[in-house]
Design a protein around this motif. Structure first.
Motif, PDB file in Angstrom:
ATOM      1  N   UNK A   6       1.028  -1.014  -0.046  1.00 59.41           N
ATOM      2  CA  UNK A   6       0.527  -0.255   0.319  1.00 59.41           C
ATOM      3  C   UNK A   6       0.655   1.439   0.093  1.00 59.41           C
ATOM      4  N   UNK A   7       0.424   1.730  -0.494  1.00 59.43           N
ATOM      5  CA  UNK A   7       0.879   3.645  -0.124  1.00 59.43           C
ATOM      6  C   UNK A   7       1.384   4.128   0.493  1.00 59.43           C
ATOM      7  N   UNK A   8       1.905   4.875   1.450  1.00 59.35           N
ATOM      8  CA  UNK A   8       1.292   5.792   2.344  1.00 59.35           C
ATOM      9  C   UNK A   8       1.406   5.717   3.579  1.00 59.35           C
ATOM     10  N   UNK A   9       2.011   3.432   4.306  1.00 55.16           N
ATOM     11  CA  UNK A   9       1.573   3.411   4.716  1.00 55.16           C
ATOM     12  C   UNK A   9       2.591   3.968   5.818  1.00 55.16           C
ATOM     13  N   UNK A  10       2.261   4.345   7.043  1.00 53.62           N
ATOM     14  CA  UNK A  10       3.838   4.870   8.050  1.00 53.62           C
ATOM     15  C   UNK A  10       3.999   3.795   9.244  1.00 53.62           C
ATOM     16  N   UNK A  11       4.338   3.421   9.745  1.00 55.59           N
ATOM     17  CA  UNK A  11       4.950   3.162  11.184  1.00 55.59           C
ATOM     18  C   UNK A  11       4.600   4.137  12.112  1.00 55.59           C
ATOM     19  N   UNK A  12       4.055   4.251  13.027  1.00 55.73           N
ATOM     20  CA  UNK A  12       3.892   5.538  14.613  1.00 55.73           C
ATOM     21  C   UNK A  12       4.437   5.831  14.763  1.00 55.73           C
ATOM     22  N   UNK A  13       6.345   5.526  14.656  1.00 52.87           N
ATOM     23  CA  UNK A  13       7.354   6.474  14.583  1.00 52.87           C
ATOM     24  C   UNK A  13       7.214   7.200  13.425  1.00 52.87           C
ATOM     25  N   UNK A  14       6.490   7.398  12.234  1.00 50.07           N
ATOM     26  CA  UNK A  14       6.986   7.917  11.067  1.00 50.07           C
ATOM     27  C   UNK A  14       7.820   7.266   9.725  1.00 50.07           C
ATOM     28  N   UNK A  15       8.502   6.382  10.156  1.00 52.72           N
ATOM     29  CA  UNK A  15       8.888   4.921   9.148  1.00 52.72           C
ATOM     30  C   UNK A  15       8.472   4.971   8.297  1.00 52.72           C
ATOM     31  N   UNK A  16       8.358   5.404   7.707  1.00 53.96           N
ATOM     32  CA  UNK A  16       7.854   4.583   6.321  1.00 53.96           C
ATOM     33  C   UNK A  16       7.582   2.939   5.332  1.00 53.96           C
ATOM     34  N   UNK A  17       6.545   2.131   5.637  1.00 54.36           N
ATOM     35  CA  UNK A  17       5.945   0.857   5.809  1.00 54.36           C
ATOM     36  C   UNK A  17       6.668   0.736   4.260  1.00 54.36           C
ATOM     37  N   UNK A  18       8.091   0.283   3.365  1.00 59.33           N
ATOM     38  CA  UNK A  18       8.326   0.166   2.169  1.00 59.33           C
ATOM     39  C   UNK A  18       9.154  -1.296   2.460  1.00 59.33           C
ATOM     40  N   UNK A  19       9.729  -1.468   1.306  1.00 59.74           N
ATOM     41  CA  UNK A  19      10.267  -2.939   1.175  1.00 59.74           C
ATOM     42  C   UNK A  19      11.203  -3.281   1.231  1.00 59.74           C
ATOM     43  N   UNK A  20      11.767  -2.129   1.866  1.00 61.68           N
ATOM     44  CA  UNK A  20      13.147  -2.469   2.827  1.00 61.68           C
ATOM     45  C   UNK A  20      12.517  -2.694   4.472  1.00 61.68           C
ATOM     46  N   UNK A  21      11.647  -2.375   4.604  1.00 59.29           N
ATOM     47  CA  UNK A  21      11.267  -2.695   6.261  1.00 59.29           C
ATOM     48  C   UNK A  21      10.740  -4.474   6.107  1.00 59.29           C
ATOM     49  N   UNK A  22       9.945  -4.463   5.242  1.00 61.09           N
ATOM     50  CA  UNK A  22       9.118  -5.514   5.329  1.00 61.09           C
ATOM     51  C   UNK A  22      10.413  -6.910   4.694  1.00 61.09           C
ATOM     52  N   UNK A  23      11.365  -6.426   4.204  1.00 59.91           N
ATOM     53  CA  UNK A  23      12.381  -7.305   3.962  1.00 59.91           C
ATOM     54  C   UNK A  23      13.198  -7.481   5.556  1.00 59.91           C
ATOM     55  N   UNK A  24      13.355  -6.678   6.173  1.00 61.10           N
ATOM     56  CA  UNK A  24      13.980  -6.559   7.041  1.00 61.10           C
ATOM     57  C   UNK A  24      13.521  -7.420   8.169  1.00 61.10           C
ATOM     58  N   UNK A  25      11.645  -6.682   8.112  1.00 62.86           N
ATOM     59  CA  UNK A  25      11.057  -7.806   9.119  1.00 62.86           C
ATOM     60  C   UNK A  25      11.044  -9.398   8.679  1.00 62.86           C
ATOM     61  N   UNK A  26      10.796  -9.441   7.587  1.00 64.07           N
ATOM     62  CA  UNK A  26      11.106 -10.860   6.781  1.00 64.07           C
ATOM     63  C   UNK A  26      12.582 -11.656   7.548  1.00 64.07           C
ATOM     64  N   UNK A  27      13.733 -11.242   7.661  1.00 65.86           N
ATOM     65  CA  UNK A  27      14.788 -11.624   7.540  1.00 65.86           C
ATOM     66  C   UNK A  27      15.007 -12.204   9.151  1.00 65.86           C
ATOM     67  N   UNK A  28      14.464 -11.833  10.026  1.00 68.37           N
ATOM     68  CA  UNK A  28      14.301 -12.078  11.321  1.00 68.37           C
ATOM     69  C   UNK A  28      13.276 -13.746  11.770  1.00 68.37           C
ATOM     70  N   UNK A  29      12.318 -13.395  10.477  1.00 68.69           N
ATOM     71  CA  UNK A  29      12.492 -15.403  11.081  1.00 68.69           C
ATOM     72  C   UNK A  29      12.892 -16.483   9.630  1.00 68.69           C
ATOM     73  N   UNK A  30      12.526 -16.133   8.981  1.00 69.87           N
ATOM     74  CA  UNK A  30      12.667 -16.582   7.832  1.00 69.87           C
ATOM     75  C   UNK A  30      13.942 -17.367   7.671  1.00 69.87           C
ATOM     76  N   UNK A  31      13.649 -18.950   7.870  1.00 69.25           N
ATOM     77  CA  UNK A  31      14.930 -19.768   8.293  1.00 69.25           C
ATOM     78  C   UNK A  31      15.121 -19.808   9.623  1.00 69.25           C
TER      79      UNK A  31
END
Length: 486
Positions: free
Chosen positions: A63-88
């Motif tokens: 989705x466009x324009x979504x931000x975390x409540x600390x102002x950080x944009x929800x973009x693909x790098x944020x999603x990848x960072x999250x997945x890298x914490x549990x994948x494998x």
């Protein structure tokens, strides 16, 4: 403000750990894919997705324009960072999605691409669960990746969290439908009856659910008779089952078969659940997809006695003995109701009484509720209670946790169950999947690997003045967007 009863403190609200309360995590964090009424999947933080031909690549458009409540944009790098914490991560080995995702790529800011080692049909549903897939702000971890503070994109943000309770405030910048309420106040009240009293006395507004503030059948009956409280019921989403430790006396199939034959599940549910359950005949209730067909009604105490006699267990007084050793089973239970275990003490007493009738002694072993799941995982029991994980984990997530050796404290595991689980979760079409799940259930039943006891009704209650609350799609959801308090 909505005041909500909580059976225990919410814990550290890290979506990538196992400590936080599911419903508070659901309020704060969001997934790419959401699980809705009837098991339908809908867009979450991913506006859409595409599964490539062959099933080994899934591409998500964020989705466009979504931000975390600390102002950080929800973009693909944020999603990848999250997945890298549990994948494998071996810690999430029970979670099959973590094993089949071989790569997480961010080709541009609005696109996330998952590459799979093999096609895995349950992937999208598993991406809707609460932990570990919900998305945390990358700024909520320190330089070493250690969790610091709970920050998500959801409709609520954390104000405070302690042993006494927690407070959430509305996220006024939320991208979706904003809640009508401004605050949620969670109050920890460990005793179940005390929570009911607090609701009746208008000290709190909402209780219920397996993971929030469970209501016992006796309490539900009393609440249903009050004019100032509304009791809400939902269709069962889990089966309560009795499981065996194969390393003790229950390693003998004759013992398991006799236990299965000794228990009158119809009488048990009627006496203990007061109309808020029905006898179980499957691993999952019939409404769960791929739950298979009903197993037979096993209750036959005369057959149980014959089973034990044929296996060499002879009565010596009231207890059967074989090779000089009394047939006694340790029944492990939480000393107070734990998550999902609405009334372990009375259920345990009923099980013990039934088994005594056929000459099996039972030692009921209560342990602290906080330690119960650890002890179960360590195998310090002969028999104990199990449940599925409920939607949206069922059936794929639950069968991995119950019938494979990589799980923590599984229900019943053999090479045949592990092979059947793999066939079921990796099936490519609906017919093959249904056949494989049925094979799994038949395999476990042939081993007498568990005893289905009851499908329990989902129970919630609100005081008068609370409007707009309905039983949520799962007991892991905090569905209060349209709720008001008068």
């Amino acid at each position: 403000m909505l005041r909500i009863g909580l059976s225990e403190e919410s814990g550290a609200l890290d979506p990538h750990a196992f400590t936080g309360n599911f419903l508070l995590l659901d309020a704060i964090y969001e997934p790419l894919v959401t699980y809705t009424e009837g098991g339908k999947l809908a867009p979450g933080l991913a506006e859409s997705w595409t599964v490539a031909e062959g099933g080994k690549r899934v591409t998500f458009d964020l989705r466009d324009g979504v931000r975390f409540t600390d102002g950080t944009p929800l973009d693909s790098s944020a999603v990848k960072w999250n997945f890298d914490r549990w994948v494998g991560n071996k810690k999430f080995g029970f979670f099959r999605a973590s094993q089949v995702i071989s790569a997480v790529d961010a080709p541009d800011a609005g696109t996330v691409r998952l590459t799979l080692s093999e096609p895995y049909e349950p992937l999208l549903q598993e991406l809707s669960i609460v932990r570990p897939v919900r998305l945390l702000s990358p700024k909520s971890a320190d330089a070493a990746g250690k969790f610091r503070t709970p920050v998500g994109t959801g409709p609520w943000k954390l104000v405070s969290n302690s042993a006494e309770g927690a407070t959430l405030a509305r996220n006024d910048d939320y991208w979706g439908t904003k809640p009508k309420l401004e605050r949620l106040e969670f109050k920890v009240i460990p005793d179940s009856q005390a929570r009911v009293d607090a609701l009746a006395n208008k000290e709190i507004d909402l209780i219920g659910g397996s993971y929030l503030a469970p209501i016992t059948p006796v309490e539900a009956k009393a609440l249903s008779e009050r004019a100032d409280v509304k009791l809400l019921t939902g269709a069962p989403d889990v089966s309560i089952m009795l499981g065996f430790n194969p390393k003790g006396p229950a390693g003998d199939r004759a013992v398991r078969e006799a236990v299965r034959q000794a228990i009158d599940t119809a009488s048990l549910t009627k006496a203990l659940f007061m109309g808020y359950a029905e006898p179980a005949r499957r691993v999952f209730p019939p409404d769960v997809p791929d739950s298979g067909t009903d197993l037979p009604l096993y209750f036959d105490q005369a057959a149980a006695r014959s089973t034990l006699e044929a296996a060499g267990y002879r009565l010596d007084g009231t207890t059967r003995v074989k090779n000089g050793k009394p047939l006694s089973l340790k029944l492990l239970i939480p000393a107070s109701p734990a998550e999902g275990q609405l009334d372990p003490r009375s259920t345990a007493a009923a099980i013990a009484a039934a088994l005594k009738e056929v000459g099996i002694a039972v030692e009921i072993a209560p342990v602290d509720a906080a330690a119960y799941y650890d002890e179960r995982a360590e195998g310090t029991y002969d028999i104990t209670f199990f449940e599925g994980l409920g939607a949206p984990y069922d059936p794929s997530g639950s069968v991995v946790s119950m019938f494979t050796s990589g799980a923590r404290g599984p229900l019943w595991v053999t090479p045949a169950t592990e092979a059947a689980v793999d066939k079921a979760v990796y099936a490519r079409d609906a017919a093959a999947r249904a056949t494989a799940y049925q094979e799994l259930y038949n395999t476990v039943a042939a081993d007498a690997g568990f005893v289905p006891l009851a499908y329990r009704t989902r129970l919630w209650a609100v005081r008068d003045g609370v409007k707009g609350f309905a039983v949520p799609p799962t007991d892991l959801d905090l569905e209060v967007a349209g709720v008001t308090v008068g």
